[in-house]
Each structure stands twice: as C-alpha cells, then as structure tokens.
Write a protein that holds these residues in place. Structure first.
Motif, PDB file in Angstrom:
ATOM      1  N   PRO A  70      -0.633  71.440   4.181  1.00 56.71           N
ATOM      2  CA  PRO A  70       0.007  70.139   4.351  1.00 56.71           C
ATOM      3  C   PRO A  70      -0.543  69.521   5.629  1.00 56.71           C
ATOM      4  CG  PRO A  70       1.437  71.833   5.234  1.00 56.71           C
ATOM      5  CD  PRO A  70       0.149  72.520   4.799  1.00 56.71           C
ATOM      6  N   SER A  71      -0.100  68.326   5.967  1.00 54.35           N
ATOM      7  CA  SER A  71      -0.495  67.740   7.243  1.00 54.35           C
ATOM      8  C   SER A  71       0.061  68.602   8.382  1.00 54.35           C
ATOM      9  CB  SER A  71       0.025  66.312   7.334  1.00 54.35           C
ATOM     10  OG  SER A  71       1.389  66.260   6.959  1.00 54.35           O
ATOM     11  N   ALA A  72      -0.682  68.646   9.501  1.00 51.52           N
ATOM     12  CA  ALA A  72      -0.347  69.553  10.609  1.00 51.52           C
ATOM     13  C   ALA A  72       0.646  68.914  11.576  1.00 51.52           C
ATOM     14  CB  ALA A  72      -1.621  69.980  11.322  1.00 51.52           C
ATOM     15  N   ASN A  73       1.815  68.563  11.025  1.00 49.06           N
ATOM     16  CA  ASN A  73       2.888  67.989  11.842  1.00 49.06           C
ATOM     17  C   ASN A  73       4.179  68.674  11.431  1.00 49.06           C
ATOM     18  OD1 ASN A  73       2.115  66.182   9.373  1.00 49.06           O
ATOM     19  ND2 ASN A  73       4.330  65.966   9.616  1.00 49.06           N
ATOM     20  N   ARG A  74       5.239  68.548  12.232  1.00 48.87           N
ATOM     21  CA  ARG A  74       6.535  69.057  11.794  1.00 48.87           C
ATOM     22  C   ARG A  74       7.045  68.152  10.682  1.00 48.87           C
ATOM     23  NH1 ARG A  74       6.914  70.728  17.139  1.00 48.87           N
ATOM     24  NH2 ARG A  74       6.414  72.943  17.089  1.00 48.87           N
ATOM     25  N   ALA A  92       6.635  77.194  10.022  1.00 47.02           N
ATOM     26  CA  ALA A  92       6.119  76.498  11.206  1.00 47.02           C
ATOM     27  C   ALA A  92       6.470  75.015  11.175  1.00 47.02           C
ATOM     28  CB  ALA A  92       4.603  76.677  11.293  1.00 47.02           C
ATOM     29  N   LYS A  93       6.400  74.412  10.004  1.00 44.37           N
ATOM     30  CA  LYS A  93       6.652  72.969   9.880  1.00 44.37           C
ATOM     31  C   LYS A  93       8.128  72.627   9.778  1.00 44.37           C
ATOM     32  CE  LYS A  93       4.503  70.123   7.243  1.00 44.37           C
ATOM     33  NZ  LYS A  93       3.638  68.958   7.485  1.00 44.37           N
ATOM     34  N   GLY A  94       8.953  73.620   9.423  1.00 40.47           N
ATOM     35  CA  GLY A  94      10.351  73.318   9.117  1.00 40.47           C
ATOM     36  C   GLY A  94      10.424  72.532   7.816  1.00 40.47           C
ATOM     37  N   ARG A 146      12.359  59.364   4.374  1.00 39.84           N
ATOM     38  CA  ARG A 146      12.004  59.270   5.790  1.00 39.84           C
ATOM     39  C   ARG A 146      10.896  60.255   6.113  1.00 39.84           C
ATOM     40  NH1 ARG A 146      16.728  58.353   9.830  1.00 39.84           N
ATOM     41  NH2 ARG A 146      14.923  57.473  10.853  1.00 39.84           N
ATOM     42  N   HIS A 147       9.697  59.846   5.796  1.00 32.21           N
ATOM     43  CA  HIS A 147       8.538  60.674   6.039  1.00 32.21           C
ATOM     44  C   HIS A 147       7.626  59.826   6.902  1.00 32.21           C
ATOM     45  CE1 HIS A 147       7.197  64.526   4.503  1.00 32.21           C
ATOM     46  NE2 HIS A 147       5.953  64.096   4.526  1.00 32.21           N
ATOM     47  N   TYR A 148       6.660  60.440   7.573  1.00 32.54           N
ATOM     48  CA  TYR A 148       5.670  59.664   8.319  1.00 32.54           C
ATOM     49  C   TYR A 148       6.348  58.806   9.384  1.00 32.54           C
ATOM     50  CZ  TYR A 148       3.578  60.704   3.786  1.00 32.54           C
ATOM     51  OH  TYR A 148       3.166  61.320   2.641  1.00 32.54           O
ATOM     52  N   ARG A 149       7.353  59.337  10.059  1.00 27.12           N
ATOM     53  CA  ARG A 149       8.204  58.545  10.918  1.00 27.12           C
ATOM     54  C   ARG A 149       7.867  58.752  12.398  1.00 27.12           C
ATOM     55  NH1 ARG A 149      13.948  61.140  11.091  1.00 27.12           N
ATOM     56  NH2 ARG A 149      12.513  62.659  11.952  1.00 27.12           N
ATOM     57  N   LEU A 194       5.111  62.199  12.301  1.00 30.47           N
ATOM     58  CA  LEU A 194       3.835  61.541  12.019  1.00 30.47           C
ATOM     59  C   LEU A 194       2.720  62.546  11.780  1.00 30.47           C
ATOM     60  CD1 LEU A 194       3.390  58.729  14.695  1.00 30.47           C
ATOM     61  CD2 LEU A 194       3.698  58.435  12.226  1.00 30.47           C
ATOM     62  N   SER A 195       1.855  62.249  10.839  1.00 31.56           N
ATOM     63  CA  SER A 195       0.692  63.101  10.595  1.00 31.56           C
ATOM     64  C   SER A 195      -0.320  62.949  11.727  1.00 31.56           C
ATOM     65  CB  SER A 195       0.026  62.721   9.276  1.00 31.56           C
ATOM     66  OG  SER A 195       0.884  62.988   8.196  1.00 31.56           O
ATOM     67  N   PRO A 196      -1.020  64.040  12.070  1.00 31.57           N
ATOM     68  CA  PRO A 196      -2.034  63.982  13.130  1.00 31.57           C
ATOM     69  C   PRO A 196      -3.381  63.487  12.627  1.00 31.57           C
ATOM     70  CG  PRO A 196      -1.734  66.246  12.409  1.00 31.57           C
ATOM     71  CD  PRO A 196      -0.854  65.391  11.530  1.00 31.57           C
TER      72      PRO A 196
HETATM   73 MG    MG Z   1       2.689  65.438   5.385  1.00 31.38          MG
END
Ligand code: MG
Ligand code: TXA
Length: 294
Positions: A133-137, A46-48, A217-220, A141-143
């Motif tokens: 994990p955080s519910a973002n792709r 789901a997150k890729g 490149r995370h949290y972008r 950005l994390s929700p």
């Molecule tokens: Mg995360």
C-alpha cells in the motif's frame, strides 16, 4: 552504499519477511513479500490499516502477473501491454498461492507493474511479488518523497527521488464488467478507448469497502482543507489552479501531495483549494481532494 548494494540489502529484507519502503512513479509503497502472510501482516500493523482493505501486488512483468491470476482475460492483456509498467492496477481473479490476507479474503487480486527503475529492480532482486500500500499511516497523506514517510514505518527505505505521477494508480476491476474502482492518472476515457465501456465504481455510501481508497476520509492532511476559494479567519492559503497550483492535470497531480505535506508542516489554520473541473482528466485529483476535505 552504492545503488546496487542498497537494492541487494532491500531485497534481502523482503525475502526475510521485513518491510521495505520503495519509490514508484505514483507514490512510495510499503512493501512486503506478497507470498508470506506474516510479512504482509506487518504491513497492516505498521500502518494501522484494517485487514478488510486489500493490498495491491506489485509485479515485474505480465508473466509474473499471470502466475498470480487464475484468469487472464483479453482485456487484461490489452491493458497490461499498453499501460505497464505504469499507474494502472488491474483487479483479476486470484490463484490460491496469493494469501488471503493480501486480498482481505476476496477471491480477486490487484496487480500492477510499477514504472520506477528501483521498484522493478527490487522486485527482480527479491524474486517475489511485492504487496504494497502507500507508505503512510492509515488515512494520512500518501508520500511522494522518501522524506514524507513516517519514521519507523519501514525496516528500510529506498530513496528514488520525487514521484513523477504523484497520485495513486487508477484501479480497474476486470472481474465482471470492467469497473473503475479508483480514478487516477490514467483516465477512464483513455481506458474506454482501448476496451470499450467501463462502469463507475460504487461510492463509499453505497458499497462495502471493496477498495480502501473508498474510505470517505482518506488522503487527508492534518490541516482542515476546504474545496472552495474562500479566505477564512486565521492563517491559511488559497490554492488556485494556474496560480499557486499548476493548470494542467499531470503537473497538478505531481505537485498535490508534495504541496499538502509542505503546508501541513506550517501549522496553518486552513487550506482552501479551488475545485478542479469535473472531467475525466481531473477525476483522480478531484477524488483525492474530496476525500481530503475537513
Ligand atoms: Mg493509500
Ligand atoms: O499507486 C498505487 O496504487 C500505490 C503504489 C504504492 O502502487 N498503492 C496504493 O495502495 O495506493 P493503497 O493500498 O493505498 O490502495 C489500494 C487500492 C484500493 O483503493 C483498492 O481499490 C485496490 O487497491 N484493491 C486492491 N486489491 C483489490 C481487490 N482485490 N479488489 C478491489 N480493490 C482492490
């Protein structure tokens, strides 16, 4: 539905191998039964997210943590008693019952007790630890609100309002010498006061991806972000500390992702963010900002 009914529905889905987005005090998580490898596989799909990135397992108690850890040190116990429920993830040796897919094949597992009543109720009602994990792709950005979660990521979403902390948990490895893998709301200074000296984790350039948060490149956000106070061509905004953004680190962290999600929706050409001081209290925020840079 009453809150009790939605928890029961969410717990049923977790037990059935489905994905549930749920609130924690840090960011929203995308949860699955941590003991079911197929369910955990759905998180990565789901997150890729690459399967080389280990997941944090959310538990409701020290007791549940110990059932997943093959060794529970005095330091782990001290930290857990002081900071759980709360934004601290402890990396400890895992037991065989934790599937390899959860830990990306590592012999260790990241554990935390989240400090949000709905998260705790969900774990208790499901009766299993929840990998999330955080519910973002992947890399987005994390929700910090249910509204930030991309559509169709989860089979079901529990809405618990805005996340109080606003950035992801501090990740501390207790496998060898205590090592900080990801700075967060709980500072290294606070942790060192309790257990003594802590090593700083490998930077992305040095280490393997022991931590997914270590991907450069995370949290972008989608909008180009700069870590300075320079006004550029086109439509943009400068976020200064104590002006557009709060002046203290706790309020700043709580506002950070919400602000970036909101600005992203405005299709700006650029966002410039005044760099916060390079001190332990700001380390989690500075880390996320550096990774968000265009
Ligand atoms: Mg995360
Ligand atoms: O606050 C949080 O930690 C949120 C909420 C949902 O709990 N979760 C989160 O998960 O941020 P995620 O997948 O976005 O980040 C997972 C972090 C990685 O940065 C890594 O440091 C660590 O967890 N991690 C998990 N298992 C690990 C392991 N066995 N060894 C080293 N690091 C691990």
């Amino acid at each position: 539905m009453t809150p009790g009914a939605s928890i029961e529905r969410a717990a049923e889905l977790i037990r059935g191998g489905r994905l549930v987005a749920f609130p924690t005090e840090t960011v929203y998580g995308l949860g699955a039964n941590a003991l079911d490898p197929d369910a955990v596989g759905r998180i990565f799909a789901a997150k890729g997210r690459p399967r080389t990135s280990p997941l944090i397992v959310h538990v409701d108690s020290i007791e549940m943590a110990r059932a997943l850890a093959s060794h529970w040190s005095a330091a782990a116990d001290l930290l857990a008693r002081r900071y759980w429920p709360g934004p601290l993830t402890l990396i400890v040796p895992k037991r065989a019952l934790v599937p390899d897919i959860v830990t990306a094949g590592l012999p260790t597992v990241g554990l935390r007790v989240p400090a949000h009543p709905l998260a705790l109720e969900l774990i208790r009602a499901a009766g299993v630890p929840i990998a999330a994990p955080s519910a973002n792709r992947f890399t987005e950005l994390s929700p910090t609100t249910a509204g930030h979660i991309p559509e169709s990521l989860a089979d079901y979403t529990l809405d618990g309002g805005p996340a109080r902390v606003g950035i992801e948990s501090t990740v501390l490895s207790l496998v060898d010498a205590p090592t900080l893998l990801r700075p967060g709301a709980i500072s290294i200074t606070e942790l060192e006061a309790l257990i003594g000296p802590i090593l700083r984790g490998a930077t992305p350039a040095e280490g393997a991806h022991a931590a997914p948060g270590m991907h450069a490149r995370h949290y972008r956000p989608a909008t180009p972000l700069y870590l300075d106070t320079v006004s550029r061509e086109g439509n943009g905004i400068v976020l200064r500390m104590g002006k557009e953004m709060p002046a203290d680190p706790k309020s700043y962290a709580a506002a950070l992702y919400e602000t970036l999600h909101r600005l992203d929706a405005q299709s700006l050409d650029w966002i410039a963010v005044e760099p916060p001081p390079d001190t332990p209290e700001w380390a989690g925020i500075l880390d996320r900002l550096r990774r968000a840079v265009a």
